[in-house]
Motif scaffolding. Sequence first.
Motif, PDB file in Angstrom:
ATOM      1  N   GLY B 102       0.811  -1.226   0.000  1.00  0.00           N
ATOM      2  CA  GLY B 102       0.000   0.000   0.000  1.00  0.00           C
ATOM      3  C   GLY B 102       0.840   1.270   0.000  1.00  0.00           C
ATOM      4  O   GLY B 102       0.595   2.194   0.782  1.00  0.00           O
ATOM      5  N   LEU B 103       1.823   1.318  -0.895  1.00  0.00           N
ATOM      6  CA  LEU B 103       2.777   2.434  -0.901  1.00  0.00           C
ATOM      7  C   LEU B 103       2.103   3.771  -1.207  1.00  0.00           C
ATOM      8  O   LEU B 103       1.249   3.861  -2.086  1.00  0.00           O
ATOM      9  N   THR B 104       2.520   4.808  -0.503  1.00  0.00           N
ATOM     10  CA  THR B 104       2.058   6.175  -0.760  1.00  0.00           C
ATOM     11  C   THR B 104       3.162   6.927  -1.503  1.00  0.00           C
ATOM     12  O   THR B 104       4.303   6.467  -1.567  1.00  0.00           O
ATOM     13  N   GLU B 105       2.808   8.100  -2.026  1.00  0.00           N
ATOM     14  CA  GLU B 105       3.814   8.959  -2.663  1.00  0.00           C
ATOM     15  C   GLU B 105       4.976   9.227  -1.695  1.00  0.00           C
ATOM     16  O   GLU B 105       6.132   9.222  -2.091  1.00  0.00           O
ATOM     17  N   ALA B 106       4.640   9.458  -0.446  1.00  0.00           N
ATOM     18  CA  ALA B 106       5.680   9.757   0.558  1.00  0.00           C
ATOM     19  C   ALA B 106       6.607   8.551   0.734  1.00  0.00           C
ATOM     20  O   ALA B 106       7.829   8.709   0.863  1.00  0.00           O
ATOM     21  N   ASP B 107       6.024   7.349   0.739  1.00  0.00           N
ATOM     22  CA  ASP B 107       6.867   6.139   0.872  1.00  0.00           C
ATOM     23  C   ASP B 107       7.917   6.077  -0.238  1.00  0.00           C
ATOM     24  O   ASP B 107       9.036   5.614  -0.025  1.00  0.00           O
TER      25      ASP B 107
END
Lengths: 167, 167
Positions: B102-107
Amino acid sequence: MLRRTPAVLDALLRDLPAGWVAAHEGGETWSPYDVIGHLIHGEQTDWLPRARIILDHGEQRAFDKFDRFAQFAASEGRTLPTLLDEFAARRQESLRGLASLGLTEADLERRGRHPELGVVTLRQLLSTWVAHDLDHIVQIARVLARQYSDEVGPWRAYLRVISGAQG
Amino acid sequence: MLRRTPAVLDALLRDLPAGWVAAHEGGETWSPYDVIGHLIHGEQTDWLPRARIILDHGEQRAFDKFDRFAQFAASEGRTLPTLLDEFAARRQESLRGLASLGLTEADLERRGRHPELGVVTLRQLLSTWVAHDLDHIVQIARVLARQYSDEVGPWRAYLRVISGAQG
């Protein structure tokens, strides 16, 4: 090998986002979209037609020149899936035509005349058909990879397709 | 793009005669068979495992070194179709694992440490995964094409994959 190319290109390109399909390597270089149009034009005017010229006329009649830019007009307004479908259909047709020639080993040594390269054999023409497919698979995969030249950061040094290193 | 690679390689290689599968470019260069083993090893030890190291340890823990020669022992005695099947299954598993993060842009901006290249981001790792696939598609198509270096005769001059010309 010739039978494989449409499936390879389909797996690599169909339904890819438009930015990838139109990507190129700068200047006048070709996109995956341009290459598929070029391959279609080859089926229409290059490989099997030239094989037939060799069989019918030998060295007496040079091949017609191949238009490397025909796809820019021919593909205009068409979608990539349509071009992939057409390439697959024309390739299948070419291979049926090739099989129907019933070529013998002796036929493969028959000679024709290339307008620039001079005397060539039917065996060389058919080998070039295969290598030409693979050349354009290389080109398309390279064009796609190079869209990530910056995104890969320091790994750039390890990726020959981006760094341009040979081997 | 990562989902496409197993299908591309399958279309290009499955059931190809043994001579093509084992073909290479001389010396220590790799055959298509070697490359598929290398890609399997990457799914096991490189891409997703390194993404997890970034997420769990950041720059504190360098990635394990990648063994570029692991496939020579791991593939021994196996057939190409078996390797293609394993690569497809492991890739599918990797992509499920990737989705589950569930990667986010921040990750994507999170940083890890490569044992040789130093600090890298998760975004660079994932971009490199894609470019690395394409690099090996380029390599396999090039190795296959170069088996016809002599067979194409004078057309050699026009085939960049054989002549080695860039662009």
